[in-house]
Design a protein around this motif. Sequence first.
Motif, PDB file in Angstrom:
ATOM      1  N   SER A  64       0.940  -0.986   0.161  1.00 43.82           N
ATOM      2  CA  SER A  64       0.083  -0.039   0.085  1.00 43.82           C
ATOM      3  C   SER A  64       0.874   1.350  -0.175  1.00 43.82           C
ATOM      4  O   SER A  64       0.398   2.057  -0.615  1.00 43.82           O
ATOM      5  CB  SER A  64      -0.853   0.014   1.238  1.00 43.82           C
ATOM      6  OG  SER A  64      -1.713   1.089   1.393  1.00 43.82           O
ATOM      7  N   LEU A  65       1.925   1.317   0.799  1.00 42.83           N
ATOM      8  CA  LEU A  65       2.990   2.623   0.705  1.00 42.83           C
ATOM      9  C   LEU A  65       3.624   2.712  -0.479  1.00 42.83           C
ATOM     10  O   LEU A  65       3.635   3.606  -1.013  1.00 42.83           O
ATOM     11  CB  LEU A  65       3.863   2.130   1.767  1.00 42.83           C
ATOM     12  CG  LEU A  65       5.067   3.060   1.926  1.00 42.83           C
ATOM     13  CD1 LEU A  65       4.621   4.296   2.253  1.00 42.83           C
ATOM     14  CD2 LEU A  65       6.107   2.770   2.904  1.00 42.83           C
ATOM     15  N   LEU A  66       3.917   1.577  -1.099  1.00 44.70           N
ATOM     16  CA  LEU A  66       4.507   1.739  -2.418  1.00 44.70           C
ATOM     17  C   LEU A  66       3.566   2.152  -3.671  1.00 44.70           C
ATOM     18  O   LEU A  66       4.025   2.935  -4.448  1.00 44.70           O
ATOM     19  CB  LEU A  66       5.103   0.188  -2.884  1.00 44.70           C
ATOM     20  CG  LEU A  66       6.168  -0.490  -1.735  1.00 44.70           C
ATOM     21  CD1 LEU A  66       6.476  -1.661  -2.454  1.00 44.70           C
ATOM     22  CD2 LEU A  66       7.280   0.626  -1.927  1.00 44.70           C
ATOM     23  N   GLU A  67       2.397   1.603  -3.470  1.00 42.72           N
ATOM     24  CA  GLU A  67       1.152   1.997  -4.358  1.00 42.72           C
ATOM     25  C   GLU A  67       0.978   3.820  -4.327  1.00 42.72           C
ATOM     26  O   GLU A  67       0.749   4.468  -5.070  1.00 42.72           O
ATOM     27  CB  GLU A  67      -0.015   1.254  -3.943  1.00 42.72           C
ATOM     28  CG  GLU A  67      -1.306   1.975  -4.869  1.00 42.72           C
ATOM     29  CD  GLU A  67      -0.967   1.294  -6.407  1.00 42.72           C
ATOM     30  OE1 GLU A  67      -1.305   2.139  -7.307  1.00 42.72           O
ATOM     31  OE2 GLU A  67      -0.935   0.151  -6.557  1.00 42.72           O
ATOM     32  N   THR A  68       0.803   4.148  -2.906  1.00 40.40           N
ATOM     33  CA  THR A  68       0.774   5.439  -2.711  1.00 40.40           C
ATOM     34  C   THR A  68       2.056   6.424  -3.532  1.00 40.40           C
ATOM     35  O   THR A  68       1.882   7.203  -4.085  1.00 40.40           O
ATOM     36  CB  THR A  68       0.716   5.791  -1.414  1.00 40.40           C
ATOM     37  OG1 THR A  68      -0.083   5.020  -0.924  1.00 40.40           O
ATOM     38  CG2 THR A  68       0.525   7.284  -1.167  1.00 40.40           C
ATOM     39  N   ILE A  69       3.141   5.844  -3.003  1.00 41.22           N
ATOM     40  CA  ILE A  69       4.463   6.453  -3.617  1.00 41.22           C
ATOM     41  C   ILE A  69       4.463   6.702  -4.924  1.00 41.22           C
ATOM     42  O   ILE A  69       4.725   7.802  -5.803  1.00 41.22           O
ATOM     43  CB  ILE A  69       5.756   6.016  -3.101  1.00 41.22           C
ATOM     44  CG1 ILE A  69       5.716   6.099  -1.689  1.00 41.22           C
ATOM     45  CG2 ILE A  69       6.921   6.413  -3.750  1.00 41.22           C
ATOM     46  CD1 ILE A  69       6.784   5.338  -0.897  1.00 41.22           C
ATOM     47  N   ARG A  70       4.288   5.511  -5.855  1.00 43.61           N
ATOM     48  CA  ARG A  70       4.173   5.303  -7.104  1.00 43.61           C
ATOM     49  C   ARG A  70       3.134   6.157  -7.802  1.00 43.61           C
ATOM     50  O   ARG A  70       3.284   6.756  -8.994  1.00 43.61           O
ATOM     51  CB  ARG A  70       4.186   3.977  -7.859  1.00 43.61           C
ATOM     52  CG  ARG A  70       5.753   3.243  -7.387  1.00 43.61           C
ATOM     53  CD  ARG A  70       6.774   3.788  -8.121  1.00 43.61           C
ATOM     54  NE  ARG A  70       7.970   3.277  -7.771  1.00 43.61           N
ATOM     55  CZ  ARG A  70       9.195   3.780  -7.705  1.00 43.61           C
ATOM     56  NH1 ARG A  70       9.307   5.035  -7.625  1.00 43.61           N
ATOM     57  NH2 ARG A  70      10.393   2.886  -7.744  1.00 43.61           N
TER      58      ARG A  70
END
Length: 350
Positions: free
Chosen positions: A19-25
Amino acid sequence: MENIVIVIPSLEPDEKLLSLLETIRSRQSVTIPIVIVDDGSGIAFEKYFQIAKDKFDCIVLTHEQNFGKGRALKTAMNYVLKHFEKAKGIVTIDSDGQHRYKDMVFCVDAFNVHKDALIMGVRSFDGKVPFKSKFGNLLTRRIMKVITGIKLTDTQTGLRVIPRFFMEQLVNTSGDRFEYEMSMLLEAKKQQVRIVEVPIKTVYIEENQSSHFHALFDSIAIYAVFIKYLFSSVFSFFIDISIFSLIIYFIGESNFQAITIASYIARSISSLFNYLVNNYIVFKNGSSNSFIKYYGLVIIQTFISSLFVSLVHNVLMDFNPTLVKVVIDLLLFVISFYVQKKWVFHKVVK
């Protein structure tokens, strides 16, 4: 967030990492490098790291066994220093959802203003916060302030922006587990790196159950960082009192002259030990003239000690001069500590 590498140490992650990676990208127009360190999570968690590589274009570095958060951060810093020559620094963020994307951006924005500073995303610990987290942070920051003079709102935050030049020092800093983040703050003091705090939202998911912080062993490791600050003074005090007692015993007198001679001989030996430990282990901040400053303080302190021990002993003849010296020197210790911290081993931050 130009020329910044995102570093995420991770142990046994779950969907919160993805979820964190999805938000960043989804919010970054330019693909920012993301380095994830798998700190020995094992086969059961490989899928999360594989998705991080395939879907979110992350670099995944793997420890074959669990070494600790500190070692994971050093592994990432070594990699960044070697493979990202244009990177001005890194931003570290936890994989358990405690840090929001926009708070990470706030910290990077602060770094763009204070390029030579260690940026700390600090929590206010208001609202619903697990007691052990709130109490542990309060205790640690109080101890740090008293002993080192470093005043911080949050000593244990994992959201930090670290400039490149400081990373070159931190890869050699001791500590492999959670205590490493505390050692980083002491290293900042040693290297005269300014610390800038950025307020962030306090987030605890599921009472922080996903945290891998071991309440007993990691707390011991963190507070062990402070033990050396007490060892120097206690042991040198023991040396000083022991030698003083022996000299008074062999002289067989308790007048001002005998007390002064015994005090200076004892202090010359104990102070050498104290200086070496303070300069190289405790304060780690001695300037080129700290030796002169230190022994100037020793001479003054020893004279005051001798004077007051003699006066008290003359008034209270039944009191052993060694016991009187213990009381007097304990009072002088408090004053001496702050003089050493603020003057003898202090350097002006540029």
